[in-house]
Structure formats: C-alpha cells, structure tokens
Design an enzyme around this catalytic site. Sequence first.
Site, PDB file in Angstrom:
ATOM      1  N   HIS A  84     -82.334  42.969 120.916  1.00 33.00           N
ATOM      2  CA  HIS A  84     -82.974  44.207 121.352  1.00 33.00           C
ATOM      3  C   HIS A  84     -82.625  44.456 122.806  1.00 33.00           C
ATOM      4  CE1 HIS A  84     -85.863  47.269 122.370  1.00 33.00           C
ATOM      5  NE2 HIS A  84     -86.507  46.470 123.206  1.00 33.00           N
ATOM      6  N   HIS A  90     -82.545  47.862 126.004  1.00 30.01           N
ATOM      7  CA  HIS A  90     -82.969  49.210 126.363  1.00 30.01           C
ATOM      8  C   HIS A  90     -81.729  50.019 126.766  1.00 30.01           C
ATOM      9  CE1 HIS A  90     -87.343  47.789 127.442  1.00 30.01           C
ATOM     10  NE2 HIS A  90     -86.927  47.377 126.254  1.00 30.01           N
ATOM     11  N   TYR A  99     -65.360  53.748 113.436  1.00 28.44           N
ATOM     12  CA  TYR A  99     -65.884  52.411 113.727  1.00 28.44           C
ATOM     13  C   TYR A  99     -67.402  52.390 113.786  1.00 28.44           C
ATOM     14  CZ  TYR A  99     -61.633  49.763 114.012  1.00 28.44           C
ATOM     15  OH  TYR A  99     -60.486  49.101 113.668  1.00 28.44           O
TER      16      TYR A  99
END
Length: 229
Positions: A95, A97, A130
């Site tokens: 994860h 930001h 892609y």
Amino acid sequence: MREEICRVGRSLFERGYAHATAGNISVRLPEEQGGGYLITPTDACLGFLEPMRLARLDSHGQQISGDRGSKTIALHRMIYQASGTTAAPAACVIHTHSTHCVALTLANRADVGLHRDGRWAELLPALTPYFVMKVGRVPLIPYYRPGSPDAAQEVSSAITSYSNQGRPIRAVMLDRLGPNVWHKTPASAMATLEELEETAKLAFNAQCTPPALDEKCIQELRETFGAVW
C-alpha cells in the site's frame, strides 16, 4: 523475506512511489515457515526499514515480535483471505499513497464505489496494453478513515465481485488514500504498483480525456498474453 521487504521498500521510496511514513508492505508466510505475517511497523518510512524490526504476526494478526505492526494489517488480512480462492491470490500486499493515483480520485469526485447496477467505479480505463496486462481493473473504494474495518469489508466485496465475473483483480484504489496491490512476491507486487502509478500519471498529465483501448485491442491482449480485463 525480511531482506526482500526492506529492499522493495527502499526501492519504492528512492524512486518516489512512497514518501515520508506513508505506505506499508506485508507478506503472508507459508505454513512451513510458521504461518502468519510479516508487516512493516506503524509510522515506518519504507526507505529505512530494518529487517529484524519488521513486525511478525501470527495467523490471527496478533503481534509476536518486532516493532508494533501497521494498523492496516486488518485490511491486508482481508485481502489475503478474499483473494485466496481467486485466480489472483495474494502472498504480498503493498500500500502506498502514490501521488498520481490519489490525484485522480481528487479530480473525479462523482464516480466512486459500487453503483446501483452492481458495477464498480474504476480508477482508470484500459489506457495502455501494459496496464491491461500487468494491472487490470482497479475498483475505486469509497473514502474511509485509515484503518477502518469498513474499508476492509468494501475491499473484500470488490475482490469477490470481480472474481465472480471471471475478472480477478490485483489492485484496489482507496479514495483519497492510495492503492493496495498484491501479487505472489514483493518484487511482482512492486511491479504492479509501478505500472498502476505510471498509468495514473499518464492519465493525469494528458491535456484531454484519453480514449480507452477498444474491445478488439483488448481481445487481442487476452488471446496473445492471457490478459484478464
């Protein structure tokens, strides 16, 4: 595995995919290694992780050793659980930001979450081959505070919904917060995150709304490369 998590974290940080103390990485350990999870500590900078300070958790998410684990372990555990029976099971979750992914959620406020027709809003259309091949569809999860159990439940629902449609996913986007991506290894999860952020950068920097690949192009990617879209 501890060394690999630190290597990936440092690489993401040094290249600008993660900043300050935002973001986390977890790995689900195989049963022969005792099971459970490794996860980066709460408020740790991904660029300066130390292998033996990573949090070791048991299969129930309870801390065994290391610095205090990130509060996002509840979401990560839900991803491991929900994706486990799909064609894209998670062994590592990352994860961040990432700037351009978050910027896209700020720029388009109307289209977030699950619609009445059962269709999820998605962060990006099929802009590049892609992106289709390496990332796939990225449902846009409504805003919840960081660490909210409601966000984890929404992510689980999205994973199940897409899998039931024959479209297993490897990423979700948390509104105003950032992407969660998963794959078989930290390196492959990192590559998925990179492709997602770079596609978001292309979309955000375009001077117009870029058209998506048409169905003929997407079908060719399915047939040639086994892409799931």
